[in-house]
Write a protein that holds these residues in place. Structure first.
Motif, PDB file in Angstrom:
ATOM      1  N   MET B 244       0.827  -1.201   0.000  1.00 14.56           N
ATOM      2  CA  MET B 244       0.000   0.000   0.000  1.00 14.56           C
ATOM      3  C   MET B 244       0.867   1.259   0.000  1.00 14.56           C
ATOM      4  N   PRO B 245       0.436   2.329  -0.648  1.00  9.57           N
ATOM      5  CA  PRO B 245      -0.850   2.452  -1.311  1.00  9.57           C
ATOM      6  C   PRO B 245      -0.824   1.992  -2.774  1.00  9.57           C
ATOM      7  N   SER B 246       0.356   2.009  -3.427  1.00  8.89           N
ATOM      8  CA  SER B 246       0.289   1.830  -4.875  1.00  8.89           C
ATOM      9  C   SER B 246       1.563   1.257  -5.483  1.00  8.89           C
ATOM     10  N   PHE B 247       2.096   0.220  -4.869  1.00 10.29           N
ATOM     11  CA  PHE B 247       3.304  -0.436  -5.381  1.00 10.29           C
ATOM     12  C   PHE B 247       2.965  -1.885  -5.682  1.00 10.29           C
ATOM     13  N   THR B 248       3.297  -2.332  -6.889  1.00 13.66           N
ATOM     14  CA  THR B 248       3.079  -3.739  -7.226  1.00 13.66           C
ATOM     15  C   THR B 248       4.325  -4.302  -7.896  1.00 13.66           C
ATOM     16  N   LEU B 249       4.540  -5.598  -7.689  1.00 15.23           N
ATOM     17  CA  LEU B 249       5.673  -6.298  -8.303  1.00 15.23           C
ATOM     18  C   LEU B 249       5.119  -7.428  -9.153  1.00 15.23           C
ATOM     19  N   VAL B 250       5.696  -7.598 -10.341  1.00 16.91           N
ATOM     20  CA  VAL B 250       5.280  -8.686 -11.219  1.00 16.91           C
ATOM     21  C   VAL B 250       6.110  -9.918 -10.852  1.00 16.91           C
ATOM     22  N   ARG B 353     -17.376   2.656 -11.130  1.00 16.48           N
ATOM     23  CA  ARG B 353     -17.367   1.303 -10.563  1.00 16.48           C
ATOM     24  C   ARG B 353     -18.744   0.851 -10.096  1.00 16.48           C
ATOM     25  N   THR B 354     -19.743   1.740 -10.174  1.00 17.26           N
ATOM     26  CA  THR B 354     -21.087   1.266  -9.828  1.00 17.26           C
ATOM     27  C   THR B 354     -21.611   0.350 -10.927  1.00 17.26           C
ATOM     28  N   LYS B 355     -20.974   0.393 -12.097  1.00 13.35           N
ATOM     29  CA  LYS B 355     -21.506  -0.353 -13.235  1.00 13.35           C
ATOM     30  C   LYS B 355     -20.771  -1.654 -13.521  1.00 13.35           C
ATOM     31  N   GLU B 356     -19.740  -1.954 -12.733  1.00 15.11           N
ATOM     32  CA  GLU B 356     -18.958  -3.153 -13.065  1.00 15.11           C
ATOM     33  C   GLU B 356     -19.717  -4.430 -12.761  1.00 15.11           C
ATOM     34  N   ARG B 357     -19.278  -5.491 -13.417  1.00 17.42           N
ATOM     35  CA  ARG B 357     -19.762  -6.829 -13.059  1.00 17.42           C
ATOM     36  C   ARG B 357     -18.550  -7.674 -12.716  1.00 17.42           C
ATOM     37  N   LEU B 358     -18.123  -7.574 -11.496  1.00 16.20           N
ATOM     38  CA  LEU B 358     -16.934  -8.321 -11.094  1.00 16.20           C
ATOM     39  C   LEU B 358     -17.262  -9.805 -10.994  1.00 16.20           C
ATOM     40  N   VAL B 359     -16.235 -10.606 -11.150  1.00 17.89           N
ATOM     41  CA  VAL B 359     -16.382 -12.060 -10.979  1.00 17.89           C
ATOM     42  C   VAL B 359     -15.433 -12.481  -9.865  1.00 17.89           C
ATOM     43  N   SER B 360     -15.538 -13.739  -9.465  1.00 18.80           N
ATOM     44  CA  SER B 360     -14.765 -14.074  -8.276  1.00 18.80           C
ATOM     45  C   SER B 360     -13.265 -14.113  -8.550  1.00 18.80           C
ATOM     46  N   SER B 361     -12.842 -14.163  -9.822  1.00 19.33           N
ATOM     47  CA  SER B 361     -11.393 -14.060 -10.061  1.00 19.33           C
ATOM     48  C   SER B 361     -10.891 -12.625  -9.882  1.00 19.33           C
ATOM     49  N   ASP B 362     -11.791 -11.709  -9.595  1.00 16.25           N
ATOM     50  CA  ASP B 362     -11.381 -10.346  -9.265  1.00 16.25           C
ATOM     51  C   ASP B 362     -11.166 -10.159  -7.757  1.00 16.25           C
ATOM     52  N   THR B 363     -11.051 -11.256  -7.045  1.00 20.18           N
ATOM     53  CA  THR B 363     -10.932 -11.170  -5.586  1.00 20.18           C
ATOM     54  C   THR B 363      -9.768 -10.287  -5.131  1.00 20.18           C
ATOM     55  N   GLY B 364      -8.649 -10.339  -5.848  1.00 17.76           N
ATOM     56  CA  GLY B 364      -7.490  -9.518  -5.472  1.00 17.76           C
ATOM     57  C   GLY B 364      -7.857  -8.038  -5.487  1.00 17.76           C
ATOM     58  N   ILE B 365      -8.567  -7.635  -6.521  1.00 16.05           N
ATOM     59  CA  ILE B 365      -8.980  -6.236  -6.646  1.00 16.05           C
ATOM     60  C   ILE B 365      -9.974  -5.884  -5.538  1.00 16.05           C
ATOM     61  N   ILE B 366     -10.907  -6.781  -5.292  1.00 11.70           N
ATOM     62  CA  ILE B 366     -11.916  -6.531  -4.246  1.00 11.70           C
ATOM     63  C   ILE B 366     -11.222  -6.317  -2.902  1.00 11.70           C
ATOM     64  N   LYS B 367     -10.251  -7.186  -2.627  1.00  7.89           N
ATOM     65  CA  LYS B 367      -9.562  -7.105  -1.337  1.00  7.89           C
ATOM     66  C   LYS B 367      -8.679  -5.859  -1.250  1.00  7.89           C
ATOM     67  N   ALA B 368      -8.025  -5.516  -2.340  1.00  3.63           N
ATOM     68  CA  ALA B 368      -7.168  -4.323  -2.317  1.00  3.63           C
ATOM     69  C   ALA B 368      -8.004  -3.067  -2.052  1.00  3.63           C
ATOM     70  N   ARG B 369      -9.158  -2.974  -2.704  1.00  5.10           N
ATOM     71  CA  ARG B 369     -10.040  -1.821  -2.473  1.00  5.10           C
ATOM     72  C   ARG B 369     -10.487  -1.774  -1.024  1.00  5.10           C
ATOM     73  N   GLN B 370     -10.801  -2.961  -0.504  1.00  2.00           N
ATOM     74  CA  GLN B 370     -11.280  -3.008   0.871  1.00  2.00           C
ATOM     75  C   GLN B 370     -10.177  -2.560   1.826  1.00  2.00           C
ATOM     76  N   LYS B 371      -8.942  -2.998   1.557  1.00  3.84           N
ATOM     77  CA  LYS B 371      -7.841  -2.600   2.444  1.00  3.84           C
ATOM     78  C   LYS B 371      -7.617  -1.090   2.372  1.00  3.84           C
ATOM     79  N   LEU B 372      -7.723  -0.551   1.174  1.00  8.21           N
ATOM     80  CA  LEU B 372      -7.545   0.898   1.025  1.00  8.21           C
ATOM     81  C   LEU B 372      -8.637   1.645   1.788  1.00  8.21           C
ATOM     82  N   ARG B 373      -9.874   1.197   1.596  1.00  6.59           N
ATOM     83  CA  ARG B 373     -10.983   1.891   2.265  1.00  6.59           C
ATOM     84  C   ARG B 373     -10.815   1.833   3.779  1.00  6.59           C
ATOM     85  N   LYS B 374     -10.492   0.645   4.293  1.00  5.38           N
ATOM     86  CA  LYS B 374     -10.335   0.515   5.745  1.00  5.38           C
ATOM     87  C   LYS B 374      -9.198   1.384   6.258  1.00  5.38           C
TER      88      LYS B 374
END
Ligand code: FES
Ligand SMILES: [Fe+2]
Lengths: 152, 428
Positions: B244-250, B353-374
């Motif tokens: 957090m907040p915005s560093f990722t490694l491949v 993002r009110t219009k998205e249709r996420l699927v369960s393979s988007d779990t990483g994104i869901i969790k990252a957003r949640q961590k940011l919000r918290k």
């Protein structure tokens, strides 16, 4: 390389990705995801009960210990995602049976395991083969968070 | 799907916004070090977190990052002269040092001390690796300097590039967390890119297009594991850290250098993407470095003299429909970086993002957003220090590894996911 063609209108090129152009995106109701949420153990059942109290579009909630498997199978008929909720004492066998039933029907599976990484290691390996998407989290709110994100 | 209020909470980073306050708790990249190459070189205009600033390097080599506009009548200091330990406004000659302190107001009497009462907002600017980092928050809370491995290894082992992305920071970051797009959008690059090709891992990648995902918490953020089938019932794991907040490694591929990104909001509709490649134990070869300069791997090919990629929205990203048809590129856009950017920019400046249709393979994104919000809420409501501020949280690595089915990546790879100076990365 092909010569880039000059667009006639702004909206026929990539530059249409502005906030103003966003107004013209088609707006219509978005369907939900028919989710079947299954608590695999007692502690998970408490969490699921709390989550089930919130308003959901079509999510249905069950405790693995309380419903016959045949009923779960029947419920799968119109589900498009099955989400298993577990804590440290999750029962891998129900997960396996549910995953098989989902695989036959082409239904996506996901698992949320609540607890600290080390404590739930057993549950994680029990569920790993059966959930295409697994989340290990110490935060109970993640259950509602995932369901909301999926429009369940 | 996110509610409108949460989407706004996470995407707005200007002064006074809750997410802006969160970003102001971290050291973040402000410039590439090459932008201020020598003492008394020309100043550079910088906009980050919706604040307009001017960066300069004084006669003694000190870096300064101060309010862009002169305290006198609001002229841009970009026209200023950098000389004798400060920058002098081009209009009436007021002069400031790297701390923003006004040193001279030439129109005042010689013995006046009026200038001591004039001070522009200033933030620290420090070189670590190839990046000049700033900290824009409360001085009392200033953490230790960044310890990301790419910025700690010797200069011969690392390379950083920079590009402008015309979208909000969060949709750019989300691309870095979501590795489920790689086998699609970047499939061409896996086969041909000099910085990717020829590894065993690529075969696993291309042979199994439906990875399983596993998301686990880390002290500074997350680890997202993607697993595909390998031989003998083993799994091939690719593990992506998010700090957090915005560093990722491949995750790495063979002995190729490891890459990653830092996504920095310019304002709510633009992002600086700092992209690096490093090898923990050896120098980059001249060929590797050249390939990076030419925009291979995850780097971009920029218009000379700018950080704007050649494949940008004004030219429809130079889309090449024939290459798309031949399968050389999946989307017709050249280069991994602009393959990502073109799609993320097409979502609009701030995706709804009110219009998205996420699927369960988007779990990483869901969790990252949640961590940011918290983290945003905990900081705003209780002053809790967010994850990723502590430099110890920076010392993570990505990994690519084959493991037996029953092993948990998080435990099997405990050491592999830590930066260990002098020890090679774990890669297939
Ligand atoms: S406006 Fe800068 S010195 Fe007058
Ligand atoms: Fe990508």
């Amino acid at each position: 390389m092909t010569t880039p063609q000059r667009p006639i209108l702004l909206n026929s090129c990539a530059r249409a990705a502005t906030a103003e152009e966003a107004r013209f995106r088609i707006d219509r109701p978005i369907g939900g995801r028919a989710a079947l949420v299954l608590a695999l153990d007692d502690e998970a059942a408490d969490v699921v009960d709390r989550v089930a109290e919130k308003p959901w579009r079509g999510a249905r909630f069950f405790h693995a210990g309380d419903v016959p498997f045949s009923q779960l199978e029947a419920e799968l008929a119109d589900a498009d995602v099955a989400i298993m909720i577990a804590t440290a004492d999750a029962d891998g066998e129900v997960a396996a049976a549910l995953a098989r039933a989902c695989a036959e029907r082409g239904i996506m599976t996901a698992g949320l395991i609540l607890g600290e990484q080390l404590e739930v290691a057993g549950a994680v390996s029990a569920l790993r083969p059966y959930a295409r998407n697994l989340m290990v989290t110490s935060d109970e709110d993640d259950v509602a968070e995932v369901l909301t994100a999926l429009r369940a | 799907m996110l509610k409108t209020e949460i989407n706004e909470l996470l995407t707005h980073t200007g002064p006074g916004t809750p997410m802006g306050e969160l970003f102001r708790r971290y050291w973040i990249p402000a410039l590439h070090a090459e932008e201020l190459p020598e003492n008394d070189c020309p100043p550079v205009r910088v906009k980050i977190l919706s604040e307009r600033l001017i960066a300069f390097r004084d006669s003694e080599g000190k870096y300064g990052l101060i309010d862009e506009f002169c305290a006198h009548r609001g002229v841009s200091l970009w026209f200023g002269r950098v000389e004798e330990r400060g920058i002098r406004c081009a209009y009436h000659g007021w002069k400031y040092d790297v701390t923003g302190q006004c040193l001279e107001v030439p129109s005042e009497p010689e013995n006046s001390n009026f200038c001591s009462k004039v001070r522009l907002t200033a933030y620290p600017l420090v070189k670590v690796g190839d990046i000049l980092w700033t900290y824009m928050g409360d001085r009392e809370q200033q953490p230790g300097l960044p310890e990301f491995e790419f910025a700690q290894v010797p200069a011969e082992q690392t390379y950083t590039s920079k590009r402008w992305q015309e979208s909000n920071w969060l949709q750019a970051l989300e691309g870095g967390i979501d590795s489920s797009h790689v086998s699609w959008l970047h499939s061409g690059g896996l086969k041909s890119d000099p910085l990717f090709k020829g590894t065993k891992g690529n075969e696993y990648n291309l042979n199994d297009l439906r990875p399983f995902f596993e998301v686990a918490e880390a002290d500074g953020g997350l680890f997202v594991g993607a697993r595909r089938n390998a031989e003998n019932g083993n799994y091939y794991w690719r593990i992506t850290p998010y700090v957090m907040p915005s560093f990722t490694l491949v995750p790495p591929r063979g002995d190729h250098p490891v890459h990653g990104h830092f996504w920095v909001p310019i304002d709510d509709e633009n992002t600086w993407v700092y992209t690096f490649d490093y090898h923990p134990t050896r120098s980059l070869t001249p060929e590797e470095r050249q390939a990076m300069i030419e925009g291979h791997g995850v780097h971009s090919r920029n218009i000379p003299g700018t950080y704007r990629p050649m494949e940008n929205k004004d030219v429809d990203y130079l889309i090449d429909r024939e290459a798309q048809k031949r399968g050389e590129t999946f989307s017709g856009v050249r280069g991994i970086a602009q393959q990502d950017a073109s799609l993320q920019e097409s979502m609009g400046p701030i995706v709804d993002r009110t219009k998205e249709r996420l699927v369960s393979s988007d779990t990483g994104i869901i969790k990252a957003r949640q961590k940011l919000r918290k983290a945003v809420e905990a900081l705003r409501d209780e002053g809790v220090m967010p994850p990723g501020v502590d430099p110890a949280h920076h010392r993570v690595r990505s990994a690519a590894i084959v493991l037996p089915q029953e092993q948990s990546f998080i435990e099997a790879c405990r050491d592999d996911l830590r930066a260990r100076p002098g020890v090679a990365h774990t890669s297939v």
